[in-house]
Design a protein around this motif. Structure first.
Motif, PDB file in Angstrom:
ATOM      1  N   ASP A  32      15.344 -33.251  26.721  1.00 54.23           N
ATOM      2  CA  ASP A  32      14.209 -33.583  25.854  1.00 54.23           C
ATOM      3  C   ASP A  32      12.915 -32.956  26.372  1.00 54.23           C
ATOM      4  O   ASP A  32      12.130 -32.405  25.593  1.00 54.23           O
ATOM      5  N   GLU A  33      12.670 -33.043  27.687  1.00 57.02           N
ATOM      6  CA  GLU A  33      11.452 -32.458  28.248  1.00 57.02           C
ATOM      7  C   GLU A  33      11.468 -30.944  28.105  1.00 57.02           C
ATOM      8  O   GLU A  33      10.443 -30.332  27.787  1.00 57.02           O
ATOM      9  N   ARG A  34      12.635 -30.334  28.332  1.00 57.20           N
ATOM     10  CA  ARG A  34      12.740 -28.881  28.176  1.00 57.20           C
ATOM     11  C   ARG A  34      12.448 -28.458  26.740  1.00 57.20           C
ATOM     12  O   ARG A  34      11.692 -27.508  26.498  1.00 57.20           O
ATOM     13  N   ASP A  35      13.044 -29.167  25.791  1.00 57.21           N
ATOM     14  CA  ASP A  35      12.842 -28.824  24.378  1.00 57.21           C
ATOM     15  C   ASP A  35      11.393 -29.037  23.958  1.00 57.21           C
ATOM     16  O   ASP A  35      10.831 -28.252  23.188  1.00 57.21           O
ATOM     17  N   GLU A  36      10.786 -30.107  24.464  1.00 57.13           N
ATOM     18  CA  GLU A  36       9.382 -30.375  24.161  1.00 57.13           C
ATOM     19  C   GLU A  36       8.492 -29.271  24.714  1.00 57.13           C
ATOM     20  O   GLU A  36       7.569 -28.795  24.044  1.00 57.13           O
ATOM     21  N   GLY A  37       8.771 -28.843  25.948  1.00 54.94           N
ATOM     22  CA  GLY A  37       8.002 -27.766  26.566  1.00 54.94           C
ATOM     23  C   GLY A  37       8.137 -26.465  25.796  1.00 54.94           C
ATOM     24  O   GLY A  37       7.167 -25.714  25.644  1.00 54.94           O
ATOM     25  N   GLN A  38       9.328 -26.213  25.305  1.00 56.20           N
ATOM     26  CA  GLN A  38       9.566 -24.997  24.529  1.00 56.20           C
ATOM     27  C   GLN A  38       8.765 -25.002  23.236  1.00 56.20           C
ATOM     28  O   GLN A  38       8.115 -24.009  22.880  1.00 56.20           O
TER      29      GLN A  38
END
Length: 229
Positions: A32-38
């Motif tokens: 979730d954090e990775r996708d949000e950062g992307q």
């Protein structure tokens, strides 16, 4: 929990013409954090592109951006953990520069040390727990390491974080960061196709500027970095 690492380099590993070489990147805790950062980074890229940034270039790499544009891109990743390692090339043994293989092995060691230091600091601050780490996925710009050296770096990262390492000289075993994890995977990426590799490029460039200008205050508190050797 899966940990996602995106990394790139800045500078040239050549002590005759350069004093500093840098790795820099970002660490995301979970999908979730990775996708949000992307999503966050792509949104800022779109805003900068509409404003005329990197005009005439296919991707928004640091080399094509103004200082103001790079600062904006850098701030976009403030919510996430950034790490890096600075190599002071004049302190590196001369024989390491004698051939491509020794240079690549040294840079693999440097990258591994920088990433390990950042993860250890996150453990100390209790931002992560060793027993919760299932997999570590490392993504690097494909120009950062030779394709035939990818497997050596991948195995080295797995030993450091999953199985542990043994030093024959000192007859010592160094336990892994998280012995219960399933896997450590390394993948080389085309920065044109991955926005977070481009974000890592901006991070590395920021640390490189701080190192070459000796203005480390610009990144302290923003990048968790290590200086070697």
């Amino acid at each position: 929990m899966n940990i996602f690492v995106y990394a790139d380099e800045s500078g040239v590993f050549d002590r005759i013409h350069n004093d500093v070489f840098v790795f820099g990147g970002l660490i995301f805790l979970g999908n979730d954090e990775r996708d949000e950062g992307q999503r966050r980074y792509r949104s800022v890229e779109k805003v900068q592109r509409r404003a005329g940034a990197a005009r005439g270039h296919r991707e928004m790499k640091a080399i094509y951006l103004t200082n103001k544009e790079k600062s904006s891109m850098f701030r976009a990743m403030n919510p996430y953990h950034r790490f890096g390692v600075v190599v002071n090339q004049q302190n590196v043994l001369t024989n390491i520069f004698e051939n491509k293989k020794s240079k690549q092995r040294f840079l693999d060691y440097v990258f591994k040390r920088g990433l390990k230091s950042a993860l250890q600091n996150m453990l100390i601050r209790q931002e992560i727990k060793a027993e919760d780490v299932e997999n570590i996925y490392v993504f690097m710009d494909e120009h950062t390491t030779a394709t035939d050296g990818r497997y050596e770096l991948g195995e080295s990262l797995e030993s450091e974080f999953k199985t542990g390492t043994y030093n024959q000289t000192w007859n010592r075993f160094f336990p892994p960061l998280s012995p219960g994890m399933k896997a450590v995977q390394l993948q080389l990426k085309d920065s044109c196709q991955d926005s977070l590799v481009r974000a890592a490029d901006i991070t590395a460039n920021k640390l490189y500027y701080a190192a070459t200008s000796k203005q480390y205050d610009l990144v302290r508190g923003h990048i968790d970095f290590l200086a070697l050797p």
